[in-house]
Design an enzyme around this catalytic site. Structure first.
Site, PDB file in Angstrom:
ATOM      1  CD  GLU A  36      38.999  27.747  32.255  1.00  0.00           C
ATOM      2  OE1 GLU A  36      39.051  27.928  31.032  1.00  0.00           O
ATOM      3  OE2 GLU A  36      39.424  26.723  32.807  1.00  0.00           O
ATOM      4  CE1 TYR A  37      29.050  25.177  34.381  1.00  0.00           C
ATOM      5  CE2 TYR A  37      28.854  26.397  36.436  1.00  0.00           C
ATOM      6  CZ  TYR A  37      28.298  25.594  35.464  1.00  0.00           C
ATOM      7  OH  TYR A  37      26.991  25.221  35.560  1.00  0.00           O
ATOM      8  CG  ASP A  38      32.007  30.040  39.180  1.00  0.00           C
ATOM      9  OD1 ASP A  38      31.081  29.240  38.959  1.00  0.00           O
ATOM     10  OD2 ASP A  38      32.747  29.973  40.177  1.00  0.00           O
ATOM     11  CB  SER A  83       4.003  -0.573  39.129  1.00  0.00           C
ATOM     12  OG  SER A  83       2.926  -1.456  39.147  1.00  0.00           O
ATOM     13  CD  GLU A 113      17.023  -0.756  31.555  1.00  0.00           C
ATOM     14  OE1 GLU A 113      16.358  -0.102  32.387  1.00  0.00           O
ATOM     15  OE2 GLU A 113      16.823  -0.713  30.335  1.00  0.00           O
ATOM     16  CE  LYS A 115      11.632  -2.497  40.929  1.00  0.00           C
ATOM     17  NZ  LYS A 115      11.511  -1.399  41.882  1.00  0.00           N
ATOM     18  CG  ASP A 117      15.013   1.760  46.581  1.00  0.00           C
ATOM     19  OD1 ASP A 117      13.811   1.864  46.263  1.00  0.00           O
ATOM     20  OD2 ASP A 117      15.389   1.464  47.724  1.00  0.00           O
ATOM     21  CD  GLU A 172      12.743   4.937  39.848  1.00  0.00           C
ATOM     22  OE1 GLU A 172      12.153   4.918  38.740  1.00  0.00           O
ATOM     23  OE2 GLU A 172      12.283   4.418  40.862  1.00  0.00           O
ATOM     24  CE1 TYR A 224      12.093   3.617  34.124  1.00  0.00           C
ATOM     25  CE2 TYR A 224      13.860   4.144  35.651  1.00  0.00           C
ATOM     26  CZ  TYR A 224      12.516   3.981  35.388  1.00  0.00           C
ATOM     27  OH  TYR A 224      11.596   4.194  36.376  1.00  0.00           O
ATOM     28  CE  LYS A 288      13.268  -1.547  31.762  1.00  0.00           C
ATOM     29  NZ  LYS A 288      13.665  -0.154  31.602  1.00  0.00           N
ATOM     30  CE  LYS A 312      11.091  -4.874  44.361  1.00  0.00           C
ATOM     31  NZ  LYS A 312      10.456  -4.340  45.462  1.00  0.00           N
ATOM     32  CB  CYS A 406      28.921  12.007  82.101  1.00  0.00           C
ATOM     33  SG  CYS A 406      30.280  11.981  80.928  1.00  0.00           S
ATOM     34  CB  CYS A 409      33.200  13.871  83.643  1.00  0.00           C
ATOM     35  SG  CYS A 409      31.509  14.440  83.441  1.00  0.00           S
ATOM     36  CB  CYS A 424      27.756  14.808  79.861  1.00  0.00           C
ATOM     37  SG  CYS A 424      29.027  15.495  80.935  1.00  0.00           S
ATOM     38  CB  CYS A 429      32.672  16.250  80.285  1.00  0.00           C
ATOM     39  SG  CYS A 429      32.732  14.506  79.857  1.00  0.00           S
TER      40      CYS A 429
HETATM   41  S1  IVH Z   1      10.858   0.200  33.565  1.00  0.00           S
HETATM   42  C1  IVH Z   1       6.474   0.350  31.996  1.00  0.00           C
HETATM   43  N1  IVH Z   1      13.308   0.270  34.463  1.00  0.00           N
HETATM   44  O1  IVH Z   1      10.478   0.342  39.372  1.00  0.00           O
HETATM   45  C2  IVH Z   1       7.580   0.014  32.894  1.00  0.00           C
HETATM   46  N2  IVH Z   1      11.552   0.743  35.985  1.00  0.00           N
HETATM   47  O2  IVH Z   1       8.525  -1.479  40.501  1.00  0.00           O
HETATM   48  C3  IVH Z   1       8.470   1.144  33.139  1.00  0.00           C
HETATM   49  N3  IVH Z   1      12.308   1.312  38.237  1.00  0.00           N
HETATM   50  O3  IVH Z   1       7.621   2.155  38.450  1.00  0.00           O
HETATM   51  C4  IVH Z   1       9.413   0.858  34.227  1.00  0.00           C
HETATM   52  N4  IVH Z   1      14.471   1.125  37.834  1.00  0.00           N
HETATM   53  O4  IVH Z   1       9.761   3.457  39.094  1.00  0.00           O
HETATM   54  C5  IVH Z   1      12.006   0.410  34.765  1.00  0.00           C
HETATM   55  N5  IVH Z   1      15.536   0.334  35.107  1.00  0.00           N
HETATM   56  C6  IVH Z   1      14.247   0.473  35.399  1.00  0.00           C
HETATM   57  C7  IVH Z   1      13.812   0.839  36.692  1.00  0.00           C
HETATM   58  C8  IVH Z   1      12.443   0.957  36.948  1.00  0.00           C
HETATM   59  C9  IVH Z   1      13.547   1.410  38.749  1.00  0.00           C
HETATM   60  C10 IVH Z   1      11.076   1.547  39.016  1.00  0.00           C
HETATM   61  C11 IVH Z   1      10.011   2.322  38.293  1.00  0.00           C
HETATM   62  C12 IVH Z   1       8.810   1.440  38.294  1.00  0.00           C
HETATM   63  C13 IVH Z   1       9.090   0.563  39.451  1.00  0.00           C
HETATM   64  C14 IVH Z   1       8.308  -0.704  39.370  1.00  0.00           C
END
Ligand code: IVH
Length: 671
Positions: A36-38, A83, A113, A115, A117, A172, A224, A288, A312, A406, A409, A424, A429
């Site tokens: 349907e989506y298509d 950062s 929240e 973090k 990666d 992110e 975020y 935060k 961390k 190998c 064999c 091998c 084998c």
């Molecule tokens: S807040 C002004 N929230 O971590 C600050 N950053 O090590 C805005 N990151 O540069 C960042 N999860 O790329 C925030 N829930 C989260 C995050 C987050 C990952 C990253 C972000 C930031 C880096 C800092």
């Protein structure tokens, strides 16, 4: 259709499609069927072909567009992308909170929240429509990755209940652990360098000049942060996350409002245990200040805000011992050394093995049997030996060389130039044969239920099976005479073998185990050639027309069929009655192309015009550059001009890109 009717239907379709994208990609709870989506996508594409000006950037048909560019343009951020300072333990987190509470003169609430990666990006929506996306870069100037970001299907191109003016949101871009592992598996098979972790893989995938590559990597995004939250009527981080989600933007759901420091610490504990079940890697928790107005009181340093900090988790690395190194033989004959480890719990599971890939890797890390090593999971998913604790050596450790023969064999192993693996070379084998058969009967190939590893070992050891084709030569009696095999199982297996004869050609091609030809390529090949003979006899040029089939694949195919035994296997499968054709699409589609005159006009979004023309030609079409009464079909992309009008005037059949892709049997972008 009248233009105004078309416009309002297109708007309606865009909305329905965006809503179902949201349910599918963000909520993981689709409400409509794929077909349907298509159909909705196709209907919209047809309108956009008729009125090219309606193909606006917020159309789902405009997600993957344009030719690879030369480089990324630079974008200066409207406010620096800061950062975060790190807290490397709970003590540092507590002192951060104390400083903040003192400066504020109160005990504030904190939003915690995960973090994520990934890599930070900033997106600008103007009047609700996605306008620009940029990477963080050095924090002041980033790269314009708008075209790449648009391929992320969970990201809305238009916000729900769009506010007027500019909204800048930050978040992110990530790759899931599973997609990362899958990507590296394919790359290893293709002898390409591996990505170290999902973050590098996400960054490498986003920063691609060819956006089709980005589109194929299934990236995810989570938002975020926003600039100017006060204009959106939100006062806290919690409200902000709710606001983002209510506009259809993906957010991480495991965030939590914490009223006190002990709540924060409890969250850290809980998430520390749960984070490995999250499909996105998180290496910590961001704490935060919840109240946005209080953030100004605390301000920022040159580099990072004073109202947030990143906790961390210590990296998951553990010491363990290499008990042994074992070499296994893969389907392609590659001898892969694997470290057998003393069981160790890592990132949520017990690990007892880690691939050492090849001799170069063993030598580079100087891994010896009996060594104490530090192990982790790359990207929290793939077990890996990081380094040896050489101080722990007591002389009992023994250096390791992959035996030049190998292990199964006994054939002399060979190292091909340009390859890291030792192989091998013996095509008969038993280990390779067993792997081959296991692959042949697997779910995504011939799907023969009841034939597993143990049975295959018996069948190959007794010489009943010497090639995949022998599966079809076995009788029910042959099976019934095997160890631990009842009459009933023998009958079931015979029936499963019989049923497998009607699998489509694509499954058969995949089952053959041609190097670099996986499920997707097998399907493309089957759709393109329709029959096995056409495929076997295809020239490299004909193969190269297929999406994703480059020189490497073409060479693997040629090498495969260059081997007499493989051609014989195919012949025997054929005489055993195994189906060698691809149903539906091919036969319908070839009739739509064979001998007909095609003209291409306008811009296509999923392929270049050259690719489309080659594809049409390969299906038997004749291509011409101008429209005349003799033209059978005009394929019109976006912004088609006079050729399009002429086709309308002459009453010639007009296809949009979606119809072309459908008929040409390409898988297109799919969902
Ligand atoms: S807040 C002004 N929230 O971590 C600050 N950053 O090590 C805005 N990151 O540069 C960042 N999860 O790329 C925030 N829930 C989260 C995050 C987050 C990952 C990253 C972000 C930031 C880096 C800092």
């Amino acid at each position: 259709m009248e233009k105004e009717t078309a416009r309002s239907r297109a708007d309606e379709l865009k909305k329905i499609i965006a809503d179902s994208d949201y349910l599918y990609y963000v909520k993981d709870a689709p409400e409509i069927e794929d077909h349907e989506y298509d159909a909705l996508l196709r209907e919209l594409a047809a309108i956009e072909t008729e009125y090219p000006e309606l193909l606006t950037p917020d159309s789902p048909n405009a997600r993957v567009r344009g030719e690879p560019g030369g480089e990324f343009a630079r974008v200066t951020h409207s406010a620096p992308m800061q950062s975060l300072d790190n807290a490397l333990g709970v003590a540092e987190l507590r002192s951060f909170r104390e400083r903040a509470a003192k400066a504020l003169g109160e005990e504030p609430e904190w939003m915690c929240e995960p973090k994520l990666d990934g890599l930070a990006v900033s997106l600008i929506y103007r009047d609700g429509a996605l306008e620009t996306a940029a990477t963080r870069g050095d924090g002041t100037v980033g790269e314009d990755v708008t075209r790449n970001i648009r391929t992320i299907r969970s990201l809305p191109l238009r916000l729900k209940d769009a506010p007027n003016g500019v909204v800048e949101v930050r978040g992110e871009v990530c790759m899931s652990r599973e997609d990362f592992a899958e990507l590296n598996r394919t790359r290893e098979e293709e002898d390409k360098p591996l990505f170290a972790n999902p973050r590098n893989a996400a960054a490498g995938s986003l920063r691609q000049l060819d956006v089709r590559v980005t589109a194929s990597r299934r990236l995810k995004i989570y938002l975020y942060h926003t600039l100017g939250a006060e204009n959106l009527g939100v006062k806290t981080q919690k409200e902000l996350l709710e606001w983002l989600a209510s506009r259809g933007l993906p957010t991480q759901e495991s965030s939590r409002l914490c009223a006190s420091m002990s709540d924060v610490e409890q969250y850290l504990d809980e998430w520390g245990g749960k984070r490995f079940t999250n499909s996105i890697n998180t290496d910590g928790v961001v704490m935060k200040l919840n109240d946005l107005s209080l953030r100004e009181t605390l301000g920022s340093t040159a580099k990072a805000p004073r109202w947030a900090i990143a906790f961390k988790y210590p990296p998951e690395e553990k010491r363990t011992r290499v008990i042994d190194i074992i070499v296994s033989v893969g389907r392609t004959g590659a001898l892969t050394p694997t470290a057998q480890l003393e069981p160790v719990s890592l990132s949520g599971t017990t690990v007892q093995r880690a691939s050492l890939h090849n001799q170069d890797e063993i030598d580079r890390k100087d891994i010896r049997v009996g060594d104490m090593v530090c192990a982790h999971k790359a990207g929290e998913i793939i077990p890996e030996v990081l380094r040896v604790d050489t101080d722990a050596r007591d002389g009992s450790q023994t250096p390791y060389k992959i035996p030049p023969v190998c292990p199964v064999c006994g054939a002399d192993a060979v190292k091909l130039p340009g390859e890291a693996a030792i192989r091998c070379p013996n095509k008969s084998c038993p280990a390779q044969l067993q792997e081959e058969i296991l692959h042949f009967v697997s779910r995504q190939c011939m799907d023969i239920n009841g034939i597993g590893e143990k049975l295959i070992a018996q069948l190959t050891e007794r010489g009943i099976i010497k090639s995949a084709a022998d599966i079809y030569a076995m009788s029910e009696n042959d099976l019934a005479e095997l160890d631990r095999m009842g009459e009933k199982s023998a009958r079931n297996i015979t029936e499963a073998i019989e049923a497998s004869k009607s699998r489509p050609l694509s499954a058969v091609i995949n089952a053959l185990g041609i190097r670099n030809v996986g499920k997707k390529t097998a399907l493309d090949i089957a759709r393109r050639f329709g029959g096995m003979d056409a495929f076997i006899n295809a020239s490299e040029g004909e193969l190269a027309v297929i999406d994703g089939v480059g020189e490497t694949v073409a060479a693997s195919v040629r090498a495969f069929f260059g081997d007499e035994r493989n051609r014989e296997t195919v012949e025997r499968l054929k005489s055993a009655g195994v189906n060698m054709s691809e149903p539906d699409t091919f036969y319908e589609s070839s009739a739509e192309f064979a001998g007909r005159k095609f003209v291409f006009t306008g811009e296509l979004s999923l392929m270049t015009r050259e690719e489309a023309q080659k594809k049409a030609e390969s299906l038997g079409a004749k291509i011409s550059s101008s429209v005349s009464k003799k033209t059978d079909v005009v394929v019109a992309g976006a912004n088609a001009g006079s050729k399009y009008s002429k086709a309308v005037e002459l009453g010639i059949e007009i296809w949009d890109e979606a119809k072309f892709i459908d008929s040409a049997g390409s898988t297109g972008k799919g969902r």
